[in-house]
Design an enzyme around this catalytic site. Structure first.
Site, PDB file in Angstrom:
ATOM      1  N   SER A 196       9.168  30.098 -26.679  1.00 33.84           N
ATOM      2  CA  SER A 196       8.946  31.359 -27.383  1.00 33.84           C
ATOM      3  C   SER A 196       8.499  31.085 -28.811  1.00 33.84           C
ATOM      4  O   SER A 196       9.214  30.436 -29.585  1.00 33.84           O
ATOM      5  CB  SER A 196      10.237  32.179 -27.410  1.00 33.84           C
ATOM      6  OG  SER A 196      10.081  33.268 -28.308  1.00 33.84           O
ATOM      7  N   HIS A 216       5.430  32.159 -24.538  1.00 34.55           N
ATOM      8  CA  HIS A 216       6.132  33.446 -24.542  1.00 34.55           C
ATOM      9  C   HIS A 216       5.943  34.115 -25.902  1.00 34.55           C
ATOM     10  O   HIS A 216       6.284  33.547 -26.939  1.00 34.55           O
ATOM     11  CB  HIS A 216       7.609  33.192 -24.267  1.00 34.55           C
ATOM     12  CG  HIS A 216       8.440  34.418 -24.109  1.00 34.55           C
ATOM     13  ND1 HIS A 216       8.506  35.146 -22.941  1.00 34.55           N
ATOM     14  CD2 HIS A 216       9.256  35.062 -24.989  1.00 34.55           C
ATOM     15  CE1 HIS A 216       9.341  36.164 -23.096  1.00 34.55           C
ATOM     16  NE2 HIS A 216       9.806  36.150 -24.341  1.00 34.55           N
ATOM     17  N   ASP A 248       6.825  37.309 -28.172  1.00 31.13           N
ATOM     18  CA  ASP A 248       7.762  38.418 -28.347  1.00 31.13           C
ATOM     19  C   ASP A 248       7.176  39.467 -29.280  1.00 31.13           C
ATOM     20  O   ASP A 248       7.115  39.269 -30.493  1.00 31.13           O
ATOM     21  CB  ASP A 248       9.086  37.903 -28.919  1.00 31.13           C
ATOM     22  CG  ASP A 248       9.888  37.123 -27.906  1.00 31.13           C
ATOM     23  OD1 ASP A 248      10.156  37.672 -26.820  1.00 31.13           O
ATOM     24  OD2 ASP A 248      10.253  35.966 -28.201  1.00 31.13           O
ATOM     25  N   MET A 258       7.746  42.831 -31.042  1.00 24.53           N
ATOM     26  CA  MET A 258       8.867  43.704 -31.450  1.00 24.53           C
ATOM     27  C   MET A 258       8.363  44.714 -32.474  1.00 24.53           C
ATOM     28  O   MET A 258       7.626  44.343 -33.393  1.00 24.53           O
ATOM     29  CB  MET A 258       9.985  42.877 -32.086  1.00 24.53           C
ATOM     30  CG  MET A 258      10.504  41.747 -31.222  1.00 24.53           C
ATOM     31  SD  MET A 258      11.925  40.974 -32.008  1.00 24.53           S
ATOM     32  CE  MET A 258      12.182  39.544 -30.944  1.00 24.53           C
ATOM     33  N   HIS A 272       6.151  39.580 -23.936  1.00 20.96           N
ATOM     34  CA  HIS A 272       7.420  40.314 -23.770  1.00 20.96           C
ATOM     35  C   HIS A 272       7.424  41.458 -24.771  1.00 20.96           C
ATOM     36  O   HIS A 272       7.616  41.250 -25.970  1.00 20.96           O
ATOM     37  CB  HIS A 272       8.581  39.339 -24.013  1.00 20.96           C
ATOM     38  CG  HIS A 272       9.939  39.969 -23.946  1.00 20.96           C
ATOM     39  ND1 HIS A 272      11.080  39.310 -24.359  1.00 20.96           N
ATOM     40  CD2 HIS A 272      10.362  41.190 -23.508  1.00 20.96           C
ATOM     41  CE1 HIS A 272      12.128  40.097 -24.189  1.00 20.96           C
ATOM     42  NE2 HIS A 272      11.725  41.239 -23.694  1.00 20.96           N
ATOM     43  N   MET A 305       8.947  44.311 -26.587  1.00 24.97           N
ATOM     44  CA  MET A 305      10.194  44.974 -26.994  1.00 24.97           C
ATOM     45  C   MET A 305       9.799  46.115 -27.918  1.00 24.97           C
ATOM     46  O   MET A 305       9.990  46.062 -29.138  1.00 24.97           O
ATOM     47  CB  MET A 305      11.127  43.966 -27.678  1.00 24.97           C
ATOM     48  CG  MET A 305      11.795  43.012 -26.697  1.00 24.97           C
ATOM     49  SD  MET A 305      12.449  41.537 -27.480  1.00 24.97           S
ATOM     50  CE  MET A 305      10.956  40.543 -27.524  1.00 24.97           C
ATOM     51  N   MET A 334      17.433  39.791 -19.261  1.00 25.18           N
ATOM     52  CA  MET A 334      17.777  39.321 -20.610  1.00 25.18           C
ATOM     53  C   MET A 334      19.175  38.718 -20.589  1.00 25.18           C
ATOM     54  O   MET A 334      20.120  39.311 -20.065  1.00 25.18           O
ATOM     55  CB  MET A 334      17.723  40.469 -21.618  1.00 25.18           C
ATOM     56  CG  MET A 334      16.321  40.957 -21.962  1.00 25.18           C
ATOM     57  SD  MET A 334      15.216  39.690 -22.656  1.00 25.18           S
ATOM     58  CE  MET A 334      16.121  39.178 -24.125  1.00 25.18           C
ATOM     59  N   ASP A 349      15.819  34.952 -20.526  1.00 23.97           N
ATOM     60  CA  ASP A 349      15.375  34.864 -21.921  1.00 23.97           C
ATOM     61  C   ASP A 349      16.574  35.097 -22.837  1.00 23.97           C
ATOM     62  O   ASP A 349      17.168  36.182 -22.806  1.00 23.97           O
ATOM     63  CB  ASP A 349      14.295  35.937 -22.156  1.00 23.97           C
ATOM     64  CG  ASP A 349      13.711  35.905 -23.556  1.00 23.97           C
ATOM     65  OD1 ASP A 349      14.040  34.992 -24.330  1.00 23.97           O
ATOM     66  OD2 ASP A 349      12.898  36.819 -23.851  1.00 23.97           O
TER      67      ASP A 349
HETATM   68  C1  DX5 Z   1      14.851  37.552 -28.083  1.00 21.26           C
HETATM   69  C2  DX5 Z   1      13.528  37.094 -27.559  1.00 21.26           C
HETATM   70  C3  DX5 Z   1      13.541  35.687 -27.092  1.00 21.26           C
HETATM   71  C4  DX5 Z   1      13.857  34.651 -28.147  1.00 21.26           C
HETATM   72  C5  DX5 Z   1      14.751  33.652 -27.492  1.00 21.26           C
HETATM   73  O1  DX5 Z   1      14.898  38.930 -28.108  1.00 21.26           O
HETATM   74  O2  DX5 Z   1      13.114  37.907 -26.470  1.00 21.26           O
HETATM   75  O3  DX5 Z   1      12.314  35.370 -26.438  1.00 21.26           O
HETATM   76  O4  DX5 Z   1      12.736  34.004 -28.674  1.00 21.26           O
HETATM   77  O5  DX5 Z   1      15.208  32.767 -28.464  1.00 21.26           O
HETATM   78  P1  DX5 Z   1      16.284  31.646 -28.121  1.00 21.26           P
HETATM   79  O6  DX5 Z   1      15.739  30.804 -27.019  1.00 21.26           O
HETATM   80  O7  DX5 Z   1      16.428  30.900 -29.412  1.00 21.26           O
HETATM   81  O8  DX5 Z   1      17.564  32.346 -27.706  1.00 21.26           O
HETATM   82 ZN    ZN Z   2      11.410  37.226 -25.251  1.00 22.73          ZN
END
Ligand code: DX5
Ligand code: ZN
Length: 215
Positions: free
Chosen positions: A8, A31, A33, A35, A64, A66, A135, A171
């Protein structure tokens, strides 16, 4: 079993994504993210960044989302060239229509569930999806501890998937101490942020995680 390892970039250098992606050639996907500061209390990047990464990355992207209102935005990420676009069930008003729009744009359609979200409504709809993201932390931030209560949820989704070509992604909090348990419960697609980009040799970390997951 096929094992996919997805570093990620939430844990990468936000001013040097291209350089950090070049450091993980053993990874299967990157990956990303997305947000929005509303669905989760954190803000990262949006479509212009993902478009640029899709145009330049040697590895395929798994996005992903969010964000609120994924029904409106998800298709654009598929059109940008992401291989997988996953949105949250909690945020979608029309998850089936959104999944079909992602597929129509040429990507795999994923649906994500937060740790406390009931699975009952989702499992009968598995034919509409190409990935289920269970999750294993509350979404929003990297570096959190894996929730052990996730293991039974992973196993339940695995049983429901049966012989469908649906990836079972996990994740949050995945690392050398937790990835084998997640794999044993039935996950096949593993996101890892801090356990990869927090290491001196991120590609060695990817290879070690893959071995621990049985891949
Ligand atoms: C959290 C993200 C993850 C995050 C995971 O909301 O969706 O993808 O990067 O990070 P680690 O592997 O450090 O828990
Ligand atoms: Zn994620």
């Amino acid at each position: 079993m096929v094992v996919r390892i997805e570093p990620s970039i939430l844990s990468a250098d936000f001013t040097a994504f291209a350089a950090d992606i070049a450091r993980i050639p053993s990874a299967d996907l990157v990956h990303c993210d997305v947000m929005d500061g509303h669905f989760v209390p954190n803000l990262t990047f949006g479509l212009p960044m993902v478009q640029r990464l899709a145009d330049t990355s040697a590895l395929p992207l798994d996005v992903h989302l969010m964000i609120e209102d994924p029904d409106r935005w998800a298709r654009g990420y598929a059109e940008a060239g992401a291989q997988v676009v996953t949105f949250h069930a909690e945020a979608a008003a029309s998850p089936i229509a959104t999944a079909r729009a992602i597929r129509a744009a040429g990507a795999r359609a994923g649906v994500a569930v937060k740790p406390a979200t009931d699975l009952d409504g989702l499992l009968p709809l598995l034919d509409e999806f190409d990935q289920v993201l269970v999750m294993t932390v509350e979404p929003g931030f990297g570096g959190q501890a894996f929730l052990p209560s996730s293991l039974e949820r992973i196993a339940r989704v695995r049983r429901a998937i049966g012989d469908r070509d649906v990836w079972l992604q996990v994740d949050g909090g995945l690392g050398p101490e937790t990835i084998a348990d997640a794999a044993a419960a039935g996950a096949d697609t593993f996101v890892a942020g801090s356990a990869v980009f927090g290491q001196d040799d991120p590609d060695a970390a990817v290879q070690r995680l893959r071995a621990l997951a049985g891949g």
